[in-house]
Structure formats: structure tokens, C-alpha cells
Design a protein around this motif. Sequence first.
Motif, PDB file in Angstrom:
ATOM      1  N   ARG A  36       0.799  -1.191  -0.023  1.00  0.00           N
ATOM      2  CA  ARG A  36       0.018   0.035   0.147  1.00  0.00           C
ATOM      3  C   ARG A  36       0.955   1.303  -0.012  1.00  0.00           C
ATOM      4  NH1 ARG A  36      -4.225   1.505  -0.777  1.00  0.00           N
ATOM      5  NH2 ARG A  36      -5.356   2.150   0.724  1.00  0.00           N
ATOM      6  N   SER A  40      -1.902   5.655   3.201  1.00  0.00           N
ATOM      7  CA  SER A  40      -2.860   4.905   3.170  1.00  0.00           C
ATOM      8  C   SER A  40      -3.435   4.477   4.793  1.00  0.00           C
ATOM      9  CB  SER A  40      -2.427   3.283   2.691  1.00  0.00           C
ATOM     10  OG  SER A  40      -2.101   3.536   1.375  1.00  0.00           O
ATOM     11  N   PHE A  42      -5.928   2.923   7.740  1.00  0.00           N
ATOM     12  CA  PHE A  42      -6.666   1.730   8.305  1.00  0.00           C
ATOM     13  C   PHE A  42      -7.187   2.135   9.731  1.00  0.00           C
ATOM     14  CE2 PHE A  42      -6.427  -2.347  10.955  1.00  0.00           C
ATOM     15  CZ  PHE A  42      -7.631  -2.901  10.345  1.00  0.00           C
ATOM     16  N   THR A  51     -11.804  -0.801   8.978  1.00  0.00           N
ATOM     17  CA  THR A  51     -11.747  -0.351   7.604  1.00  0.00           C
ATOM     18  C   THR A  51     -10.688   0.199   7.038  1.00  0.00           C
ATOM     19  OG1 THR A  51     -13.349   0.897   6.008  1.00  0.00           O
ATOM     20  CG2 THR A  51     -12.667   2.059   7.953  1.00  0.00           C
ATOM     21  N   GLY A  52     -10.275   0.006   5.821  1.00  0.00           N
ATOM     22  CA  GLY A  52      -9.339   0.189   5.076  1.00  0.00           C
ATOM     23  C   GLY A  52      -8.246  -0.581   4.973  1.00  0.00           C
ATOM     24  N   SER A  53      -6.897  -0.292   4.726  1.00  0.00           N
ATOM     25  CA  SER A  53      -5.923  -1.111   4.535  1.00  0.00           C
ATOM     26  C   SER A  53      -4.621  -0.513   4.762  1.00  0.00           C
ATOM     27  CB  SER A  53      -6.054  -1.896   3.008  1.00  0.00           C
ATOM     28  OG  SER A  53      -5.217  -2.742   2.952  1.00  0.00           O
ATOM     29  N   SER A  55      -1.959  -3.038   4.255  1.00  0.00           N
ATOM     30  CA  SER A  55      -1.150  -4.340   3.787  1.00  0.00           C
ATOM     31  C   SER A  55      -2.002  -5.175   2.935  1.00  0.00           C
ATOM     32  CB  SER A  55      -0.389  -5.030   4.819  1.00  0.00           C
ATOM     33  OG  SER A  55      -1.137  -5.760   5.600  1.00  0.00           O
ATOM     34  N   GLY A  56      -1.674  -6.427   2.946  1.00  0.00           N
ATOM     35  CA  GLY A  56      -2.715  -7.443   1.948  1.00  0.00           C
ATOM     36  C   GLY A  56      -3.601  -8.208   3.015  1.00  0.00           C
ATOM     37  N   GLY A  57      -3.520  -7.875   4.242  1.00  0.00           N
ATOM     38  CA  GLY A  57      -4.223  -8.243   5.574  1.00  0.00           C
ATOM     39  C   GLY A  57      -3.787  -8.779   6.596  1.00  0.00           C
ATOM     40  N   GLU A  60      -2.924  -6.145   9.168  1.00  0.00           N
ATOM     41  CA  GLU A  60      -4.372  -5.721   9.746  1.00  0.00           C
ATOM     42  C   GLU A  60      -4.781  -6.717  10.903  1.00  0.00           C
ATOM     43  OE1 GLU A  60      -4.296  -3.799   5.593  1.00  0.00           O
ATOM     44  OE2 GLU A  60      -3.651  -5.610   6.599  1.00  0.00           O
ATOM     45  N   ASP A  61      -4.576  -8.026  10.619  1.00  0.00           N
ATOM     46  CA  ASP A  61      -5.010  -9.120  11.450  1.00  0.00           C
ATOM     47  C   ASP A  61      -4.136  -8.903  12.621  1.00  0.00           C
ATOM     48  OD1 ASP A  61      -6.753 -10.159   9.692  1.00  0.00           O
ATOM     49  OD2 ASP A  61      -5.630 -11.667   8.966  1.00  0.00           O
TER      50      ASP A  61
END
Length: 334
Positions: A36, A40, A42, A51-53, A55-57, A60-61
Amino acid sequence: MNAVDYQVLKSTINWLQQGKRVALVTVVRNWGSAPRPLGSLFAISSAGDFTGSVSGGCIEDDLLQRFSSAFPDKIEVVRYGISAEEMLRFGLPCGGTLELVVEPFTDASTLTPLLTAVAGHRLVQRHLNLKTAEVQITAAKADFTLRFNHDEQKSELIQVFGPHWRLLIIGAGQVSEYLAQMAPALDFSVYLNDPREEQRRNWQGDEVEWLEGMPDDAVLAFEPDQRTVIVALSHDPKVDDMALMEALKTDAFYVGAIGSIASTEARKTRLLMLDVTREQVDRLHAPIGLPIFSRSPAEIAVSVLAELVALRNRDVAKSAGNAFASSCVLTPRT
């Protein structure tokens, strides 16, 4: 600011107004291959909304797990991907490293004016002092997206919010309607000029800012700069050529016109007779858009936007290449 990040701000304010705490996470530095771009966003609420991002996920996790046990109560700078183990764990590609600013909120007072300005298509600058949490919002220019300083002398995050690019469409046809609908999601504010009253009366697209006058006068009054895109889509040489005659003489990032290869050659011949130099004519992007075998108005709009994004990202990558080499000095984590 793209539509995803706008939605992050909007959701953040909604959650705060519901009495939830929110952590707003911003990508402030990256090294190597990053999923990203800088700036960016999140957002995570104390109730588990997100909501938002950034990285690839996977990151966020990890943030969700961390904040579920201890929600942040002060500004933090967090880095992912320093070690090979972390890069493997979080799926960061090609040795990528991300640095994030985590900013906790308990009320929406400092974010509401920001969202109001962005909703009004105004470009504003948000200055955050990471040590004191003091925030200032002022008018801005679109010459940068984000600046981050974090050392013993200075600790600040400066972000520019709002549409960084301007798109001037000449001609109010169906392609223009789809282009005006899609472009704001890609960081464009949209303007439209068409001197033909019947075209303006039958405009079915989203709200745009109309520019009055004939196309050549509208282009001159618009004062195109290096973050301006001008596309002629009327299919009427009397309309399009007037705009292109002036647009090609400006600093506009991109000047394009719809039409076939044959009509493009005829257009270039006409422009050369309108006090436009060969060098200026050679700047014309035509036929407009990437060759995706588009036929419908929506497909043509997609091809145009795809070309604009490709050219814009190429220039950003070029300008960032040397900057990365001089800025890859890791600072201590706080």
C-alpha cells in the motif's frame, strides 16, 4: 485522496460519534516492495469494527489482535518487516518494510473539519505533532502527499487530504458521464466544459463543476498545472480542437482526445494550422486510453482511467526511486 481513504475517515467519525474509541493507522514509511502507498489509512474501533488497508491483510490481522487486548491510548510508531522472520510471517513481498503511525481518538472534533473540507473538494493539510498530539488543519497545495519526521529534534506527520489531481473533461457525452463517475475514486476532482446548450441540458452524470465559456477560454481560465489532466471527448472538432489548441501549450500532465487513428492524424494536421508547434502536437495522447478493445462508453472510460493511472504511477515511481535511496535510514522505534 482516494475513495477508500475517504471512507476510512467517514467511518472513524461515525464510530466516535457512537461513543467508541478508534485507532487510526497511517502508512508513513516503506522500504522495498510495499503493498500500500504512503498515506494509506486503516481504522479500528474498540468494538472490533475496522475499515481500510495498510497491507494485504496480515498486518491488519495482527493489529486487530494487539488492540483487542490493549487498545492504544497514545500515539505510537510501529514497524513491520524488519527481520526475515517478520517478513515471512506477515507476507511482506521482496523484503518490504512498513512503518505505521497509530493515532488513538476518543472524539471526532479534530477529524470532522477534515472530512468537511474533503467532502467539499478542498485540498487541506493536517499537521500532527506526535509528541503533543496537537493538530492543525490548513489549506494545502498538491505538491506532496505525506511528510514524516521522527527523531530527537522533530516528531511530526504532515498529510495532504482531498483530490490531488484535476480532470477537465471537454464534451458532455456518455463517455464523459462514466469518466466523471469513476474518476473521483482515483483521486481526481472533475470539471466539465461544453459550450453546446443541448449537451449540458441532457447531462445525466454525477455532479461536476461546470466551467463556463468556450473551450479555449475555459482551458486558459483553468490554469492547468502538472497535476492536471485534460481530455477532449465531444467528437466535435469545433469543440475539441479549441480546447486542445490551448491545452497543449500548458504544463498539463496529460492532454488526450478521443477518436480513431485516422481522425487523430487529421486532428494533428488541423492543430498545426492553429499556431500549435510540432513539439506541442506530439504531446497529444490519441487515440485516448489503453488498447483494451473497448467499445461501450463505460469500457472507454475504464481504458482512459487505466492509462492515466499507469502514467501517473510511472512518474511517481521514477521520482521516488532516488528518494528511497537517500531516505532508507531506520529510526529507533518508539
